[in-house]
Design a protein around this motif. Structure first.
Motif, PDB file in Angstrom:
ATOM      1  N   ASN A 194      42.639  52.530  40.741  1.00 27.57           N
ATOM      2  CA  ASN A 194      41.766  53.085  39.710  1.00 27.57           C
ATOM      3  C   ASN A 194      40.845  52.024  39.098  1.00 27.57           C
ATOM      4  O   ASN A 194      40.622  51.980  37.890  1.00 27.57           O
ATOM      5  N   ALA A 195      40.345  51.145  39.973  1.00 24.67           N
ATOM      6  CA  ALA A 195      39.444  50.073  39.544  1.00 24.67           C
ATOM      7  C   ALA A 195      38.720  49.531  40.772  1.00 24.67           C
ATOM      8  O   ALA A 195      39.228  49.635  41.894  1.00 24.67           O
ATOM      9  N   SER A 196      37.548  48.945  40.553  1.00 23.47           N
ATOM     10  CA  SER A 196      36.806  48.345  41.661  1.00 23.47           C
ATOM     11  C   SER A 196      37.568  47.128  42.182  1.00 23.47           C
ATOM     12  O   SER A 196      38.395  46.540  41.470  1.00 23.47           O
ATOM     13  N   VAL A 197      37.282  46.754  43.416  1.00 21.47           N
ATOM     14  CA  VAL A 197      37.892  45.561  43.999  1.00 21.47           C
ATOM     15  C   VAL A 197      37.602  44.361  43.102  1.00 21.47           C
ATOM     16  O   VAL A 197      38.494  43.564  42.801  1.00 21.47           O
TER      17      VAL A 197
ATOM     18  N   LYS B  56      39.510  40.364  39.130  1.00 30.48           N
ATOM     19  CA  LYS B  56      39.336  39.727  37.813  1.00 30.48           C
ATOM     20  C   LYS B  56      40.528  39.938  36.896  1.00 30.48           C
ATOM     21  O   LYS B  56      40.937  39.028  36.187  1.00 30.48           O
ATOM     22  N   THR B  57      41.059  41.161  36.867  1.00 29.06           N
ATOM     23  CA  THR B  57      42.100  41.477  35.876  1.00 29.06           C
ATOM     24  C   THR B  57      43.512  41.175  36.360  1.00 29.06           C
ATOM     25  O   THR B  57      44.370  40.810  35.552  1.00 29.06           O
ATOM     26  N   LYS B  58      43.761  41.314  37.677  1.00 31.56           N
ATOM     27  CA  LYS B  58      45.133  41.133  38.165  1.00 31.56           C
ATOM     28  C   LYS B  58      45.274  39.943  39.104  1.00 31.56           C
ATOM     29  O   LYS B  58      46.395  39.571  39.446  1.00 31.56           O
ATOM     30  N   GLY B  59      44.141  39.400  39.541  1.00 24.28           N
ATOM     31  CA  GLY B  59      44.176  38.203  40.383  1.00 24.28           C
ATOM     32  C   GLY B  59      44.212  38.494  41.871  1.00 24.28           C
ATOM     33  O   GLY B  59      44.540  39.598  42.310  1.00 24.28           O
ATOM     34  N   GLU B  60      43.878  37.465  42.636  1.00 16.00           N
ATOM     35  CA  GLU B  60      43.796  37.621  44.089  1.00 16.00           C
ATOM     36  C   GLU B  60      45.167  37.862  44.717  1.00 16.00           C
ATOM     37  O   GLU B  60      45.279  38.643  45.661  1.00 16.00           O
ATOM     38  N   ILE B  61      46.211  37.239  44.210  1.00 15.55           N
ATOM     39  CA  ILE B  61      47.536  37.424  44.812  1.00 15.55           C
ATOM     40  C   ILE B  61      47.955  38.892  44.718  1.00 15.55           C
ATOM     41  O   ILE B  61      48.410  39.487  45.703  1.00 15.55           O
ATOM     42  N   TYR B  62      47.775  39.497  43.544  1.00 13.36           N
ATOM     43  CA  TYR B  62      48.089  40.913  43.379  1.00 13.36           C
ATOM     44  C   TYR B  62      47.239  41.747  44.336  1.00 13.36           C
ATOM     45  O   TYR B  62      47.753  42.631  45.031  1.00 13.36           O
TER      46      TYR B  62
END
Length: 173
Positions: free
Chosen positions: A40-43, A48-54
């Protein structure tokens, strides 16, 4: 059959994938679209909000799920997807699946990306064609070991999307 399209950004994975799906009467699925729908969010926002690992964990999870479909599907992966979480192995080992690397030269990619860079946060800051070529060259060097594992390689250089689709169809059938 699942046909998985891989390649660098602007290599045509989505646009060629849609044309190929239409020609073969297959479903078309873009992995990034699935991620955006499920998260429910853009890539960009997920990064930005959850980080690349997530992001990479979710990308791997959704990819493996999509590789189990029984429907005839063209599946387009993000440029980095084959390079993380053993995703390329998952693609290569999936049943009834063929991987295709849409190969483009650095000059072709520079030409395409200079026109679209405002829409791509990763490269929006790059000012000149020389800087873009250097960026792409470095990235491709890191990614080619994964891209080159694809079962088929189709060049997009100096070809229309329809010509690329026809080349893919002739390779596959």
């Amino acid at each position: 059959m699942i046909i998985v399209l891989i390649g660098y950004m602007a290599s045509g994975k989505t646009s060629i994938g849609k044309k190929l799906a239409n020609k073969l009467n297959y479903a078309f699925v873009d992995l990034d679209d699935v991620i955006e729908e499920r998260e429910n969010a853009s890539v960009t926002k997920v990064f930005k909000t959850k980080g690349e690992i997530y992001f990479r964990k979710q990308e791997a999870l959704y990819l493996r799920e999509l590789l189990t479909t029984k429907a005839n599907t063209i599946l387009s992966l993000g440029g980095g997807a084959p390079c993380y979480s053993n995703n390329m192995d998952a693609v290569l080992n999936a049943e009834n699946t063929t991987s295709i690397y849409l190969n483009a030269s650095i000059p072709t990619l520079v030409e395409k990306l200079m026109k679209k860079k405002a829409k791509r946060p990763l490269i929006a800051h790059i000012e000149t064609e020389e800087a873009m070529a250097e960026f792409i060259g470095k990235h491709l060097f890191e990614r080619l070991q994964f891209y080159n594992q694809a079962e088929l390689k189709v060049s997009i250089d100096n070809k229309s999307k329809d010509e690329v689709v026809d080349a893919i169809v002739s390779e596959l059938f």
